[in-house]
Design a protein around this motif. Sequence first.
Motif, PDB file in Angstrom:
ATOM      1  N   ILE A   6       0.862  -1.178   0.000  1.00  0.00           N
ATOM      2  CA  ILE A   6       0.000   0.000   0.000  1.00  0.00           C
ATOM      3  C   ILE A   6       0.897   1.226   0.000  1.00  0.00           C
ATOM      4  O   ILE A   6       1.656   1.457   0.949  1.00  0.00           O
ATOM      5  N   GLN A   7       0.825   2.002  -1.073  1.00  0.00           N
ATOM      6  CA  GLN A   7       1.687   3.178  -1.222  1.00  0.00           C
ATOM      7  C   GLN A   7       0.907   4.483  -1.062  1.00  0.00           C
ATOM      8  O   GLN A   7      -0.318   4.513  -1.159  1.00  0.00           O
ATOM      9  N   HIS A   8       1.669   5.561  -0.839  1.00  0.00           N
ATOM     10  CA  HIS A   8       1.119   6.919  -0.818  1.00  0.00           C
ATOM     11  C   HIS A   8      -0.019   7.054   0.208  1.00  0.00           C
ATOM     12  O   HIS A   8      -1.112   7.532  -0.104  1.00  0.00           O
ATOM     13  N   VAL A   9       0.256   6.641   1.440  1.00  0.00           N
ATOM     14  CA  VAL A   9      -0.731   6.777   2.515  1.00  0.00           C
ATOM     15  C   VAL A   9      -0.111   7.487   3.710  1.00  0.00           C
ATOM     16  O   VAL A   9       1.099   7.388   3.961  1.00  0.00           O
ATOM     17  N   ASN A  10      -0.943   8.235   4.410  1.00  0.00           N
ATOM     18  CA  ASN A  10      -0.542   8.855   5.671  1.00  0.00           C
ATOM     19  C   ASN A  10      -0.941   7.888   6.781  1.00  0.00           C
ATOM     20  O   ASN A  10      -2.127   7.736   7.091  1.00  0.00           O
ATOM     21  N   VAL A  11       0.049   7.220   7.355  1.00  0.00           N
ATOM     22  CA  VAL A  11      -0.204   6.116   8.271  1.00  0.00           C
ATOM     23  C   VAL A  11      -0.352   6.628   9.703  1.00  0.00           C
ATOM     24  O   VAL A  11       0.530   7.326  10.217  1.00  0.00           O
ATOM     25  N   VAL A  23       3.282   0.567   3.110  1.00  0.00           N
ATOM     26  CA  VAL A  23       3.050  -0.527   4.052  1.00  0.00           C
ATOM     27  C   VAL A  23       2.994  -1.846   3.286  1.00  0.00           C
ATOM     28  O   VAL A  23       2.233  -1.991   2.332  1.00  0.00           O
ATOM     29  N   TRP A  24       3.822  -2.797   3.717  1.00  0.00           N
ATOM     30  CA  TRP A  24       3.833  -4.141   3.133  1.00  0.00           C
ATOM     31  C   TRP A  24       2.927  -5.050   3.967  1.00  0.00           C
ATOM     32  O   TRP A  24       3.013  -5.074   5.206  1.00  0.00           O
ATOM     33  N   ILE A  25       2.089  -5.819   3.273  1.00  0.00           N
ATOM     34  CA  ILE A  25       1.212  -6.789   3.933  1.00  0.00           C
ATOM     35  C   ILE A  25       1.567  -8.181   3.414  1.00  0.00           C
ATOM     36  O   ILE A  25       1.601  -8.411   2.204  1.00  0.00           O
ATOM     37  N   ALA A  26       1.838  -9.097   4.324  1.00  0.00           N
ATOM     38  CA  ALA A  26       2.154 -10.470   3.934  1.00  0.00           C
ATOM     39  C   ALA A  26       1.484 -11.439   4.901  1.00  0.00           C
ATOM     40  O   ALA A  26       1.566 -11.264   6.128  1.00  0.00           O
ATOM     41  N   ASN A  27       0.784 -12.425   4.341  1.00  0.00           N
ATOM     42  CA  ASN A  27       0.126 -13.461   5.143  1.00  0.00           C
ATOM     43  C   ASN A  27      -0.799 -12.875   6.209  1.00  0.00           C
ATOM     44  O   ASN A  27      -0.873 -13.356   7.347  1.00  0.00           O
ATOM     45  N   GLY A  28      -1.491 -11.814   5.817  1.00  0.00           N
ATOM     46  CA  GLY A  28      -2.479 -11.225   6.697  1.00  0.00           C
ATOM     47  C   GLY A  28      -1.931 -10.336   7.790  1.00  0.00           C
ATOM     48  O   GLY A  28      -2.685  -9.857   8.647  1.00  0.00           O
ATOM     49  N   TYR A  45       3.525  -9.340  -4.792  1.00  0.00           N
ATOM     50  CA  TYR A  45       2.790  -8.337  -4.036  1.00  0.00           C
ATOM     51  C   TYR A  45       1.871  -7.558  -4.970  1.00  0.00           C
ATOM     52  O   TYR A  45       2.292  -7.141  -6.062  1.00  0.00           O
ATOM     53  N   GLU A  46       0.644  -7.363  -4.542  1.00  0.00           N
ATOM     54  CA  GLU A  46      -0.305  -6.551  -5.302  1.00  0.00           C
ATOM     55  C   GLU A  46      -0.173  -5.094  -4.873  1.00  0.00           C
ATOM     56  O   GLU A  46      -0.307  -4.774  -3.698  1.00  0.00           O
ATOM     57  N   PRO A  47       0.102  -4.166  -5.818  1.00  0.00           N
ATOM     58  CA  PRO A  47       0.222  -2.751  -5.443  1.00  0.00           C
ATOM     59  C   PRO A  47      -1.144  -2.095  -5.261  1.00  0.00           C
ATOM     60  O   PRO A  47      -2.075  -2.341  -6.034  1.00  0.00           O
ATOM     61  N   ILE A  48      -1.247  -1.259  -4.242  1.00  0.00           N
ATOM     62  CA  ILE A  48      -2.466  -0.484  -3.987  1.00  0.00           C
ATOM     63  C   ILE A  48      -2.053   0.962  -3.765  1.00  0.00           C
ATOM     64  O   ILE A  48      -1.194   1.247  -2.930  1.00  0.00           O
ATOM     65  N   ASP A  49      -2.651   1.872  -4.514  1.00  0.00           N
ATOM     66  CA  ASP A  49      -2.342   3.295  -4.386  1.00  0.00           C
ATOM     67  C   ASP A  49      -3.324   3.938  -3.404  1.00  0.00           C
ATOM     68  O   ASP A  49      -4.531   3.991  -3.652  1.00  0.00           O
ATOM     69  N   GLY A  50      -2.802   4.440  -2.284  1.00  0.00           N
ATOM     70  CA  GLY A  50      -3.647   5.083  -1.284  1.00  0.00           C
ATOM     71  C   GLY A  50      -3.984   6.523  -1.596  1.00  0.00           C
ATOM     72  O   GLY A  50      -4.774   7.149  -0.872  1.00  0.00           O
ATOM     73  N   LYS A  51      -3.376   7.097  -2.629  1.00  0.00           N
ATOM     74  CA  LYS A  51      -3.710   8.431  -3.133  1.00  0.00           C
ATOM     75  C   LYS A  51      -3.645   9.520  -2.065  1.00  0.00           C
ATOM     76  O   LYS A  51      -4.446  10.454  -2.048  1.00  0.00           O
ATOM     77  N   GLY A  52      -2.694   9.386  -1.152  1.00  0.00           N
ATOM     78  CA  GLY A  52      -2.483  10.421  -0.154  1.00  0.00           C
ATOM     79  C   GLY A  52      -3.491  10.444   0.970  1.00  0.00           C
ATOM     80  O   GLY A  52      -3.524  11.397   1.756  1.00  0.00           O
ATOM     81  N   MET A  53      -4.312   9.402   1.082  1.00  0.00           N
ATOM     82  CA  MET A  53      -5.334   9.371   2.125  1.00  0.00           C
ATOM     83  C   MET A  53      -4.777   8.763   3.415  1.00  0.00           C
ATOM     84  O   MET A  53      -3.637   8.343   3.487  1.00  0.00           O
ATOM     85  N   TRP A  54      -5.629   8.732   4.462  1.00  0.00           N
ATOM     86  CA  TRP A  54      -5.226   8.191   5.756  1.00  0.00           C
ATOM     87  C   TRP A  54      -5.383   6.676   5.774  1.00  0.00           C
ATOM     88  O   TRP A  54      -6.406   6.137   5.330  1.00  0.00           O
ATOM     89  N   LEU A  55      -4.389   6.014   6.324  1.00  0.00           N
ATOM     90  CA  LEU A  55      -4.495   4.588   6.597  1.00  0.00           C
ATOM     91  C   LEU A  55      -4.507   4.428   8.115  1.00  0.00           C
ATOM     92  O   LEU A  55      -3.536   4.774   8.795  1.00  0.00           O
ATOM     93  N   ILE A  56      -5.610   3.930   8.640  1.00  0.00           N
ATOM     94  CA  ILE A  56      -5.736   3.792  10.088  1.00  0.00           C
ATOM     95  C   ILE A  56      -5.974   2.329  10.446  1.00  0.00           C
ATOM     96  O   ILE A  56      -6.456   1.544   9.613  1.00  0.00           O
ATOM     97  N   LYS A 353      -3.430  -1.576  16.105  1.00  0.00           N
ATOM     98  CA  LYS A 353      -2.294  -0.742  15.720  1.00  0.00           C
ATOM     99  C   LYS A 353      -1.829  -1.127  14.326  1.00  0.00           C
ATOM    100  O   LYS A 353      -2.008  -2.257  13.886  1.00  0.00           O
ATOM    101  N   ILE A 354      -1.208  -0.167  13.652  1.00  0.00           N
ATOM    102  CA  ILE A 354      -0.466  -0.482  12.429  1.00  0.00           C
ATOM    103  C   ILE A 354       0.984  -0.634  12.866  1.00  0.00           C
ATOM    104  O   ILE A 354       1.691   0.353  13.088  1.00  0.00           O
ATOM    105  N   GLU A 355       1.388  -1.858  13.025  1.00  0.00           N
ATOM    106  CA  GLU A 355       2.705  -2.162  13.569  1.00  0.00           C
ATOM    107  C   GLU A 355       3.155  -3.505  13.007  1.00  0.00           C
ATOM    108  O   GLU A 355       2.329  -4.402  12.771  1.00  0.00           O
ATOM    109  N   VAL A 356       4.441  -3.661  12.788  1.00  0.00           N
ATOM    110  CA  VAL A 356       4.971  -4.904  12.235  1.00  0.00           C
ATOM    111  C   VAL A 356       4.555  -6.079  13.119  1.00  0.00           C
ATOM    112  O   VAL A 356       4.687  -6.034  14.346  1.00  0.00           O
ATOM    113  N   GLY A 357       3.992  -7.107  12.488  1.00  0.00           N
ATOM    114  CA  GLY A 357       3.546  -8.293  13.195  1.00  0.00           C
ATOM    115  C   GLY A 357       2.088  -8.267  13.588  1.00  0.00           C
ATOM    116  O   GLY A 357       1.529  -9.298  13.971  1.00  0.00           O
TER     117      GLY A 357
END
Length: 388
Positions: A6-11, A23-28, A45-56, A353-357
């Motif tokens: 997931i690219q171009h996001v405000n996390v 943000v990379w997502i693997a195996n859920g 990996y499938e690319p997803i463009d977040g277009k500068g929006m919020w990722l929460i 949370k958006i956190e590794v793991g």
Amino acid sequence: MNNKIIQHVNVLLPHQILPSATVWIANGKVERIETQELKKFEDGYEPIDGKGMWLIPGMIDVHIHGANGYDMMDGTEASIQEVSRACAATGCTSFLATSVSSTMEDLLNMIHSVKFMIGREQGARIAGIHLEGPYLNPRRKGMQNEKYLRHPNLEEMKLIFQEAGSLIKMVTIAPELPGGLELISFLKEQDVVIAIAHSDATYEEAKLAFAAGASHVTHCFNGMRPIHHRDPGLIVAAFEEPHVSLQAIVDQVHLHPAIIRLMHRLKGPEGMVLITDALQAMGLGDGNYIFGGHHVTVSEGIARLADGTLASSTVTMNEALRLTVVNGISMTDAVHMASTTPARILGLPHKGKIEVGYDADLILLDERYQVQWTMIEGELLRTETCNI
């Protein structure tokens, strides 16, 4: 494809916003979070463009009764499924199916439907059950139907646990009723969140309940003894206890903005939880409904009984998030109250949370707080599933 970039996001991280992140997502799960822009996508990996929006992180509603014309006390699988879909459409990835005071038969039917639907959800995941009643005080009943209210009954509660087991995650009671403290001791042994509301508890009675194991206040300020300078009551007792967290219905009706800011100032984002407390009118709007055995009229989005008593709300989690920020609380703290704090309270160690793991339970929001898509454990939900 389960793996995504997931690219171009405000996390929204726990204490900061990471602009223009990837943000990379693997195996859920969340695999990586970086700020550098990719020039080339990795294989698999499938690319997803977040277009500068919020990722929460996906929001978690610990108190919801219905949506889209469906009441979970109907005792049908269809009602639970519709609430699951409506939650996902409005930014919620986990929820507690919440009861109202009723007959034992109706409550057990609701529990059976929830048990059947777990693992079959088409939207937000069922994190458990919240029993709101029936051990509530008629003096502070709110919309709860008085004919179903009764004193705490330990044998009855044991029967409920025989049917629901570990699915019971939260129980709201009035601790000042006869048998209240005994019930708190039993619930503490079951490792559930013991909440107080629809209660006329004095300051001293509330202090005893918190010392015995209660740790949460359901829809704070609503359905309880109000604050008075010579009779501080339950609310002030809760403010003084560091381990006690508070629910807030942020819909510009149940709480004045100054009260929301006061709760936040005293408890911080770690001690405050955004909820909907929504009835089946959520997603449908104005009209006439039957809820908790009452006739309820929704006008201009406000649900009331015939005598004017507020009867739950129609707010959604994404709207509650927006209004929290409008009322003067930072976006990071608002997300913390909608995601991180409820996950901690419910003991969901890999959510909130958006956190590794952590589970890839994610929401993409535009600048108007509208949900663009919902992801649950790495899977994007179909557009029609999230339509509300």
